[in-house]
Design an enzyme around this catalytic site. Structure first.
Site, PDB file in Angstrom:
ATOM      1  N   CYS A 145       0.810  -1.231   0.000  1.00 40.03           N
ATOM      2  CA  CYS A 145       0.000   0.000   0.000  1.00 40.03           C
ATOM      3  C   CYS A 145       0.838   1.274   0.000  1.00 40.03           C
ATOM      4  CB  CYS A 145      -0.943   0.011   1.190  1.00 40.03           C
ATOM      5  SG  CYS A 145      -2.080  -1.374   1.165  1.00 40.03           S
ATOM      6  N   ASN A 182     -10.048  -0.182   0.122  1.00 43.97           N
ATOM      7  CA  ASN A 182      -8.590  -0.048   0.113  1.00 43.97           C
ATOM      8  C   ASN A 182      -8.067  -0.555  -1.234  1.00 43.97           C
ATOM      9  OD1 ASN A 182      -5.849  -0.475   0.423  1.00 43.97           O
ATOM     10  ND2 ASN A 182      -6.002  -1.401   2.449  1.00 43.97           N
ATOM     11  N   HIS A 200      -3.093   7.037   2.714  1.00 46.49           N
ATOM     12  CA  HIS A 200      -3.531   5.763   2.152  1.00 46.49           C
ATOM     13  C   HIS A 200      -4.925   5.472   2.713  1.00 46.49           C
ATOM     14  CE1 HIS A 200      -4.055   1.718   1.058  1.00 46.49           C
ATOM     15  NE2 HIS A 200      -3.767   1.206   2.240  1.00 46.49           N
TER      16      HIS A 200
HETATM   17  N1  ACO Z   1     -18.391  -8.912   8.946  1.00 47.15           N
HETATM   18  C1  ACO Z   1     -18.894  -9.253  10.157  1.00 47.15           C
HETATM   19  N2  ACO Z   1     -18.114  -9.633  11.166  1.00 47.15           N
HETATM   20  C2  ACO Z   1     -16.786  -9.667  10.963  1.00 47.15           C
HETATM   21  C3  ACO Z   1     -16.212  -9.350   9.721  1.00 47.15           C
HETATM   22  C4  ACO Z   1     -17.069  -8.960   8.696  1.00 47.15           C
HETATM   23  N3  ACO Z   1     -16.625  -8.615   7.462  1.00 47.15           N
HETATM   24  N4  ACO Z   1     -14.862  -9.472   9.807  1.00 47.15           N
HETATM   25  C5  ACO Z   1     -14.598  -9.863  11.064  1.00 47.15           C
HETATM   26  N5  ACO Z   1     -15.749  -9.988  11.756  1.00 47.15           N
HETATM   27  C6  ACO Z   1     -15.926 -10.384  13.162  1.00 47.15           C
HETATM   28  C7  ACO Z   1     -14.756 -11.199  13.664  1.00 47.15           C
HETATM   29  O1  ACO Z   1     -14.924 -12.551  13.348  1.00 47.15           O
HETATM   30  C8  ACO Z   1     -14.829 -10.925  15.142  1.00 47.15           C
HETATM   31  O2  ACO Z   1     -15.842 -11.742  15.689  1.00 47.15           O
HETATM   32  P1  ACO Z   1     -15.647 -12.431  17.144  1.00 47.15           P
HETATM   33  O3  ACO Z   1     -15.487 -11.287  18.095  1.00 47.15           O
HETATM   34  O4  ACO Z   1     -16.900 -13.200  17.301  1.00 47.15           O
HETATM   35  O5  ACO Z   1     -14.404 -13.257  17.001  1.00 47.15           O
HETATM   36  C9  ACO Z   1     -15.319  -9.475  15.224  1.00 47.15           C
HETATM   37  O6  ACO Z   1     -15.936  -9.213  13.954  1.00 47.15           O
HETATM   38  C10 ACO Z   1     -14.222  -8.479  15.475  1.00 47.15           C
HETATM   39  O7  ACO Z   1     -13.147  -8.722  14.574  1.00 47.15           O
HETATM   40  P2  ACO Z   1     -11.812  -7.880  14.627  1.00 47.15           P
HETATM   41  O8  ACO Z   1     -10.810  -8.454  13.679  1.00 47.15           O
HETATM   42  O9  ACO Z   1     -11.407  -7.721  16.060  1.00 47.15           O
HETATM   43  O10 ACO Z   1     -12.307  -6.456  14.098  1.00 47.15           O
HETATM   44  P3  ACO Z   1     -11.550  -5.077  14.135  1.00 47.15           P
HETATM   45  O11 ACO Z   1     -12.328  -4.109  14.895  1.00 47.15           O
HETATM   46  O12 ACO Z   1     -10.092  -5.260  14.483  1.00 47.15           O
HETATM   47  O13 ACO Z   1     -11.623  -4.615  12.622  1.00 47.15           O
HETATM   48  C11 ACO Z   1     -10.295  -4.501  10.592  1.00 47.15           C
HETATM   49  C12 ACO Z   1     -11.001  -5.417  11.599  1.00 47.15           C
HETATM   50  C13 ACO Z   1     -11.314  -3.605   9.933  1.00 47.15           C
HETATM   51  C14 ACO Z   1      -9.626  -5.352   9.526  1.00 47.15           C
HETATM   52  C15 ACO Z   1      -9.236  -3.624  11.304  1.00 47.15           C
HETATM   53  O14 ACO Z   1      -8.431  -4.435  12.120  1.00 47.15           O
HETATM   54  C16 ACO Z   1      -8.357  -2.848  10.351  1.00 47.15           C
HETATM   55  O15 ACO Z   1      -8.780  -1.921   9.689  1.00 47.15           O
HETATM   56  N6  ACO Z   1      -7.036  -3.178  10.264  1.00 47.15           N
HETATM   57  C17 ACO Z   1      -6.103  -2.448   9.412  1.00 47.15           C
HETATM   58  C18 ACO Z   1      -6.145  -2.936   7.995  1.00 47.15           C
HETATM   59  C19 ACO Z   1      -5.267  -2.030   7.127  1.00 47.15           C
HETATM   60  O16 ACO Z   1      -5.185  -0.855   7.363  1.00 47.15           O
HETATM   61  N7  ACO Z   1      -4.564  -2.551   6.135  1.00 47.15           N
HETATM   62  C20 ACO Z   1      -3.713  -1.602   5.362  1.00 47.15           C
HETATM   63  C21 ACO Z   1      -2.657  -2.251   4.737  1.00 47.15           C
HETATM   64  S1  ACO Z   1      -3.251  -3.270   3.448  1.00 47.15           S
HETATM   65  C22 ACO Z   1      -1.946  -3.495   2.327  1.00 47.15           C
HETATM   66  O17 ACO Z   1      -0.820  -3.085   2.550  1.00 47.15           O
HETATM   67  C23 ACO Z   1      -2.254  -4.324   1.061  1.00 47.15           C
END
Ligand code: ACO
Length: 325
Positions: A112, A280, A250
């Site tokens: 990214c 993204n 980004h």
């Molecule tokens: N829909 C519904 N529920 C979901 C989904 C979904 N799409 N995805 C995960 N959940 C559930 C999980 O299973 C979990 O359930 P549980 O509590 O029963 O186990 C719950 O939601 C919480 O999941 P988390 O992973 O803790 O959610 P979080 O609040 O951390 O959000 C996210 C996840 C959006 C991916 C966040 O961590 C994030 O934005 N991370 C950064 C990603 C990023 O910026 N990447 C950039 C680089 S990418 C590159 O370089 C190519």
């Protein structure tokens, strides 16, 4: 004074729009979860265009806006982690399609942060090798490497391309920049290539097939990195945040951007965001947003903009540009 300016911008995204409700028909998710966790409402997913096709369309707009011809381009640096092929580079395919017959062309891979790296590389090459006009591109079809059965990743990404023409000039439009890599935690965001495969291997170890991400680890990295990168590039330029008109980050997650605005004690409106419509798009997100910012807000000569990226590697970096057209 001799400097380097952004002379033109362009972007292109596929026409196929997939909103959160539609995604709910594919994996167990909801509009509410995706919107509150990420800020994303919809993304563009390619059906019949590969990374080079998106890049070519973005470049045509950038070249037109720069008011130059394809033959004036002597350097093409394309950032992608989803190339059309391993050989040739996607930049070569773009060069042929655009008829940029006077250019040297290659891809770079920094996930990214790819566009920030590409801009820095092109800037250095223009300075050291006397190139005149570079096409700097971020182009991706992340949809071909995400696991469409994994709701934790497939809802986050989209396809698209953005490009700028970077040209030698009497003005200085790239005020300051830096790129860095912290590879200690590279495992938290990985995507596969071909398996090691030859007749001398007894036990084949199969690679993962799709992109895998430890979202929370990347989230922690991203929130600190955006803030520190903005501070570092401002310090290098001997400038303050008040002198900056816009920040183009980004476009990964609105929560990361809101958190950064709070930490920097600035109005979140200073950050230009469009992730709600694209998701993204990895290396493409910053040039797509820059082009859109230019079109929507009508950037004025002298405006100062910070571009800031973070991503797999783990890579990060930032650039301060002065708008010179
Ligand atoms: N829909 C519904 N529920 C979901 C989904 C979904 N799409 N995805 C995960 N959940 C559930 C999980 O299973 C979990 O359930 P549980 O509590 O029963 O186990 C719950 O939601 C919480 O999941 P988390 O992973 O803790 O959610 P979080 O609040 O951390 O959000 C996210 C996840 C959006 C991916 C966040 O961590 C994030 O934005 N991370 C950064 C990603 C990023 O910026 N990447 C950039 C680089 S990418 C590159 O370089 C190519």
């Amino acid at each position: 004074m001799e400097g380097i300016i952004i002379k033109g911008t362009g972007s292109y995204t596929p026409k196929n729009v997939i909103n959160n409700i539609k995604l709910g028909e594919i994996v167990d998710t909801s509009d509410e979860w995706i919107l509150t966790r990420t800020g994303i409402k919809e993304r563009k997913i390619s059906i019949d265009e590969n990374t080079s096709d998106l890049a070519i369309k973005a470049c045509k707009i950038a070249i037109k806006n720069a008011k130059i011809s394809s033959l004036d381009i002597d350097l093409i640096v394309l950032a992608t982690c989803t190339p059309d092929m391993l050989i040739p580079s996607t930049a070569c395919i773009v060069q042929k399609a655009l008829g940029c017959d006077n250019a040297v062309s290659f891809d770079i891979s920094a996930a990214c942060t790819g566009f920030i790296y590409a801009l820095d590389i092109a800037k250095s090459l223009i300075k050291s090798n006397n190139y005149k006009n570079a096409l700097v591109i971020g182009a991706e079809t992340l949809s071909k490497i995400v696991n469409w059965e994994d709701r934790t990743t497939c809802v986050l990404f989209g396809d698209g391309a953005g490009a700028v023409v970077l040209s030698k000039s009497e003005e200085e439009g790239i005020i300051e920049s830096f790129c860095k890599t912290d590879a200690k935690k590279y495992e938290c965001l990985v995507a596969p290539s071909n398996d090691l495969n030859n007749p001398f291997i007894k036990n084949h170890i199969k690679n993962e097939k799709y992109l895998k991400m430890d979202g929370q680890e990347v989230f922690k990295f991203a929130t600190t990195t955006i803030v520190n990168s903005i501070k570092e590039v401002l310090e290098k330029a001997n400038m303050t945040i008040d002198e900056i008109d816009y920040i183009v980050p980004h476009q990964a997650n609105i929560r990361i951007i809101e958190h950064s605005a709070k930490k920097l004690k600035i109005d979140k409106e200073k950050f230009y965001t469009n992730l709600e419509n694209y998701g993204n798009t990895s290396a493409a997100s910053i040039p797509i947003a820059l082009h859109e910012l230019n079109e929507k807000k009508n950037l004025k000569k002298g405006d100062k903009i910070i571009l800031v990226g973070f991503g797999g590697g783990l890579t990060f970096g930032a650039t301060i540009i002065k708008w010179c057209v």
